[in-house]
Enzyme design. Structure first.
Site, mmCIF file in Angstrom:
data_model
loop_
_atom_site.group_PDB
_atom_site.id
_atom_site.type_symbol
_atom_site.label_atom_id
_atom_site.label_comp_id
_atom_site.label_asym_id
_atom_site.label_seq_id
_atom_site.Cartn_x
_atom_site.Cartn_y
_atom_site.Cartn_z
ATOM 1 N N SER A 125 0.889 -1.197 -0.070
ATOM 2 C CA SER A 125 0.047 0.333 -0.093
ATOM 3 C C SER A 125 0.936 1.114 0.152
ATOM 4 O O SER A 125 1.963 1.361 0.626
ATOM 5 C CB SER A 125 -0.847 -0.105 1.312
ATOM 6 O OG SER A 125 -1.469 1.176 1.567
ATOM 7 N N TYR A 151 -1.942 -1.451 10.942
ATOM 8 C CA TYR A 151 -2.127 -1.898 9.387
ATOM 9 C C TYR A 151 -0.961 -1.545 8.672
ATOM 10 O O TYR A 151 -0.499 -2.230 7.892
ATOM 11 C CB TYR A 151 -3.380 -1.243 8.928
ATOM 12 C CG TYR A 151 -3.577 -1.593 7.380
ATOM 13 C CD1 TYR A 151 -3.754 -2.738 6.788
ATOM 14 C CD2 TYR A 151 -3.387 -0.342 6.671
ATOM 15 C CE1 TYR A 151 -3.781 -2.902 5.736
ATOM 16 C CE2 TYR A 151 -3.523 -0.464 5.124
ATOM 17 C CZ TYR A 151 -3.807 -1.863 4.488
ATOM 18 O OH TYR A 151 -3.736 -2.213 3.405
ATOM 19 N N LYS A 155 2.076 -3.899 6.568
ATOM 20 C CA LYS A 155 2.535 -3.559 5.150
ATOM 21 C C LYS A 155 3.958 -3.466 5.115
ATOM 22 O O LYS A 155 4.784 -4.027 4.010
ATOM 23 C CB LYS A 155 1.815 -2.682 4.258
ATOM 24 C CG LYS A 155 0.151 -3.053 3.987
ATOM 25 C CD LYS A 155 0.089 -3.969 3.280
ATOM 26 C CE LYS A 155 -1.357 -4.629 3.250
ATOM 27 N NZ LYS A 155 -1.569 -5.680 2.655
HETATM 28 P P1 NAD Z 1 -10.601 -7.457 1.121
HETATM 29 O O1 NAD Z 1 -10.885 -7.465 2.559
HETATM 30 O O2 NAD Z 1 -11.926 -7.302 0.345
HETATM 31 O O3 NAD Z 1 -9.926 -8.834 0.938
HETATM 32 C C1 NAD Z 1 -8.962 -9.520 1.298
HETATM 33 C C2 NAD Z 1 -9.446 -11.023 1.675
HETATM 34 O O4 NAD Z 1 -8.702 -11.655 2.638
HETATM 35 C C3 NAD Z 1 -10.851 -10.778 2.322
HETATM 36 O O5 NAD Z 1 -11.483 -11.876 1.622
HETATM 37 C C4 NAD Z 1 -10.552 -11.895 3.673
HETATM 38 O O6 NAD Z 1 -11.556 -12.518 4.059
HETATM 39 C C5 NAD Z 1 -9.306 -12.544 3.418
HETATM 40 N N1 NAD Z 1 -8.648 -12.818 4.365
HETATM 41 C C6 NAD Z 1 -8.276 -11.944 5.507
HETATM 42 N N2 NAD Z 1 -7.401 -12.560 6.499
HETATM 43 C C7 NAD Z 1 -7.316 -13.840 6.090
HETATM 44 C C8 NAD Z 1 -6.846 -15.118 6.692
HETATM 45 N N3 NAD Z 1 -6.122 -14.985 7.792
HETATM 46 N N4 NAD Z 1 -6.751 -16.143 5.839
HETATM 47 C C9 NAD Z 1 -7.384 -16.264 4.866
HETATM 48 N N5 NAD Z 1 -8.244 -15.083 4.144
HETATM 49 C C10 NAD Z 1 -8.012 -13.945 5.001
HETATM 50 O O7 NAD Z 1 -9.649 -6.375 0.898
HETATM 51 P P2 NAD Z 1 -8.985 -5.729 -0.519
HETATM 52 O O8 NAD Z 1 -9.484 -4.238 -0.471
HETATM 53 O O9 NAD Z 1 -9.247 -6.804 -1.629
HETATM 54 O O10 NAD Z 1 -7.533 -5.703 -0.295
HETATM 55 C C11 NAD Z 1 -6.765 -6.826 -0.851
HETATM 56 C C12 NAD Z 1 -5.456 -6.431 -0.281
HETATM 57 O O11 NAD Z 1 -4.734 -5.325 -0.754
HETATM 58 C C13 NAD Z 1 -5.015 -6.497 1.415
HETATM 59 O O12 NAD Z 1 -3.815 -6.985 1.727
HETATM 60 C C14 NAD Z 1 -5.219 -4.962 1.593
HETATM 61 O O13 NAD Z 1 -4.525 -4.661 2.672
HETATM 62 C C15 NAD Z 1 -4.377 -4.512 0.152
HETATM 63 N N6 NAD Z 1 -4.848 -3.219 0.042
HETATM 64 C C16 NAD Z 1 -5.972 -2.687 -0.284
HETATM 65 C C17 NAD Z 1 -6.237 -1.077 -0.472
HETATM 66 C C18 NAD Z 1 -7.577 -0.819 -0.564
HETATM 67 O O14 NAD Z 1 -7.908 0.203 -0.236
HETATM 68 N N7 NAD Z 1 -8.698 -1.741 -0.883
HETATM 69 C C19 NAD Z 1 -5.101 -0.435 -0.587
HETATM 70 C C20 NAD Z 1 -3.944 -0.901 -0.261
HETATM 71 C C21 NAD Z 1 -3.536 -2.215 -0.159
HETATM 72 N N1 UFG Z 2 -12.330 11.006 3.871
HETATM 73 C C1 UFG Z 2 -13.313 11.866 4.194
HETATM 74 N N2 UFG Z 2 -14.390 11.548 4.946
HETATM 75 C C2 UFG Z 2 -14.423 10.225 5.645
HETATM 76 C C3 UFG Z 2 -13.494 9.313 4.802
HETATM 77 C C4 UFG Z 2 -12.374 9.872 4.125
HETATM 78 O O1 UFG Z 2 -13.312 13.178 4.035
HETATM 79 O O2 UFG Z 2 -15.223 9.648 5.990
HETATM 80 C C5 UFG Z 2 -11.282 11.855 3.173
HETATM 81 C C6 UFG Z 2 -9.888 11.596 3.808
HETATM 82 O O3 UFG Z 2 -9.643 12.670 4.707
HETATM 83 C C7 UFG Z 2 -8.848 11.525 2.619
HETATM 84 C C8 UFG Z 2 -9.816 10.891 1.680
HETATM 85 O O4 UFG Z 2 -10.843 10.877 1.895
HETATM 86 O O5 UFG Z 2 -8.761 12.780 2.274
HETATM 87 C C9 UFG Z 2 -9.362 9.385 1.258
HETATM 88 O O6 UFG Z 2 -9.398 8.673 2.524
HETATM 89 P P1 UFG Z 2 -9.256 6.945 2.549
HETATM 90 O O7 UFG Z 2 -9.533 6.956 4.251
HETATM 91 O O8 UFG Z 2 -10.295 6.531 1.847
HETATM 92 O O9 UFG Z 2 -7.715 6.789 2.049
HETATM 93 P P2 UFG Z 2 -6.511 7.552 2.654
HETATM 94 O O10 UFG Z 2 -5.673 7.816 1.429
HETATM 95 O O11 UFG Z 2 -6.460 8.460 3.532
HETATM 96 O O12 UFG Z 2 -5.532 6.357 3.347
HETATM 97 C C10 UFG Z 2 -6.164 5.381 4.058
HETATM 98 C C11 UFG Z 2 -5.302 4.893 4.949
HETATM 99 C C12 UFG Z 2 -4.000 4.193 4.534
HETATM 100 C C13 UFG Z 2 -4.384 3.057 3.807
HETATM 101 C C14 UFG Z 2 -5.453 3.636 2.582
HETATM 102 C C15 UFG Z 2 -6.125 2.600 1.865
HETATM 103 O O13 UFG Z 2 -4.726 5.769 5.889
HETATM 104 O O14 UFG Z 2 -2.902 3.771 5.578
HETATM 105 O O15 UFG Z 2 -6.496 4.173 3.212
HETATM 106 O O16 UFG Z 2 -6.730 1.501 2.631
HETATM 107 F F1 UFG Z 2 -3.550 2.651 3.004
#
Ligand code: NAD
Ligand code: UFG
Length: 332
Positions: A125, A151, A155
């Protein structure tokens, strides 16, 4: 045909990636414990892609069950999505996050090593960049300084573990993908983000406000030094993000390769609200509240390395993401 193990494959990004992988004719097994996803996603994948992955409902913390899967199958590569991702929850339950994300990854890597699977793509991330003096984030910047929640720490720690593995075994091929802010869903509206509990990311909250499950969106601050005073983030359509994984498979090589997956452009919270209102043709109730602790005014990716080395760049826009989100919401 290549055989891929996808951990967390029923989740938001995993399910979209599987659809793109099926276009390339890969054979796919999924491991997920369904802590944040539903098994029905597999049928939706079948509806869209015409194929359904083999599914193991297994927790990565269950080493014996995981080992059995590796014993019975020969994989060419692992894409590791599985993990817990709610920033606020990670502050409240740090041990659960460290145990799940790091413990799960260590079990997975132990199995990979034991069974000679040496290619892995990891979901990292932009959060690993912590606090930087500039808004445009490049892979060569130092990481791990100023991360404000467990979290994000997981990462960063997993990235370090992967680097150490390559150090100890140069045959390992690792791709670390640093996602910026994934939004949107498949254009069919059949799959999308469906977080259990209270989300803290912007798009899931906008979706809940649109459905009337949350009264209004709280905009965290309009006094930032940006054009309209709200924070800018790099919102990437999840289908573009999914395609980044296919590009990463094609470009994987020995050692550790790190890529930002983002658009290279910042969009403000007010711009996101306007784009959603335009797509839904409805007003989105919101109020401006105080800043959220730890938020940076502006963050966006320098995605040029992924374009140069993997031939990948984003094609879809925030408007596309909003259109697809509306389709998804209408299907729920
Ligand atoms: P998500 O929660 O939809 O998917 C993650 C999946 O992992 C889920 O289906 C959950 O059930 C499964 N899981 C969690 N712990 C587990 C375990 N111990 N054993 C087996 N399965 C397990 O999330 P996502 O948005 O699809 O994210 C996928 C990956 O990308 C994650 O590692 C997340 O941290 C990373 N990521 C997501 C975002 C975002 O904003 N969505 C941003 C940056 C990184
Ligand atoms: N925001 C609002 N209101 C809300 C939620 C978010 O105004 O209720 C704003 C935040 O201030 C930010 C933007 O929307 O400016 C995006 O916020 P997010 O929480 O969706 O995403 P961020 O980029 O701030 O990052 C967060 C965590 C990270 C993580 C990332 C992706 O801080 O650690 O989400 O999951 F990696």
């Amino acid at each position: 045909m290549k055989r891929i193990l996808v951990t967390g494959g029923t989740g938001y990004i995993g399910s979209h990636t599987i659809i793109e992988l099926y276009k390339q004719d890969y054979e796919i097994d999924v491991i997920d414990n369904l802590v944040n996803s539903k098994i029905e996603v597999l049928d939706k994948i079948k509806e869209i892609a015409g194929k359904k992955p083999n599914f193991y409902e297994v927790d990565l913390l269950n080493y014996d069950a995981l080992k059995k899967i590796f014993e019975e199958n020969q994989y060419d590569l692992v894409i590791h999505f599985a993990g817990l991702k709610a920033v606020g929850e990670s502050v409240e339950q740090p041990l659960r996050y460290y145990e799940n994300n790091i413990g799960g990854t260590i079990n997975l890597l132990k199995c990979m090593k034991a069974y000679g699977v040496k290619k892995i793509i990891f979901s990292s991330s932009a959060t690993v960049y912590g606090e930087q003096p500039v808004a445009k984030l490049v892979e060569t910047m130092p990481t791990g300084i100023g991360i404000t929640n467990p979290y994000g720490e997981t990462k960063h720690m997993i990235e370090e573990i992967l680097k150490d593995i390559v150090e100890s075994d140069p045959e390992f091929e690792v791709v670390i993908l640093r996602y910026f802010n994934p939004v949107g869903n498949h254009e069919s509206g059949l799959i999308g983000e469906d977080p259990k509990g209270i989300p803290n990311n912007l798009m899931p909250i906008i979706m809940k406000v649109a459905r009337g499950e949350i009264k209004e969106l709280s905009v965290f601050g309009d006094d930032y030094p940006t054009l309209d005073g709200t924070c800018l983030r790099d919102y990437i359509h999840v289908v573009d993000l999914a395609k980044g994984h296919v590009a990463a498979i094609n470009g994987i090589k020995p050692g550790v390769s790190i890529y930002n997956l983002g658009t290279g452009k910042g969009t403000s919270v007010f711009e996101m609200i306007k784009a959603f209102e335009k797509a839904s043709k409805k007003k989105l109730p919101y109020k401006v509240v105080g800043r959220r602790a730890g938020d940076l005014a502006e963050i966006y990716a320098d995605p040029s390395k992924a374009e140069r080395e993997l031939g990948w760049k984003t094609e879809l826009t925030v408007e596309d993401a909003m259109r697809d989100t509306i389709t998804y919401l209408n299907n729920l």
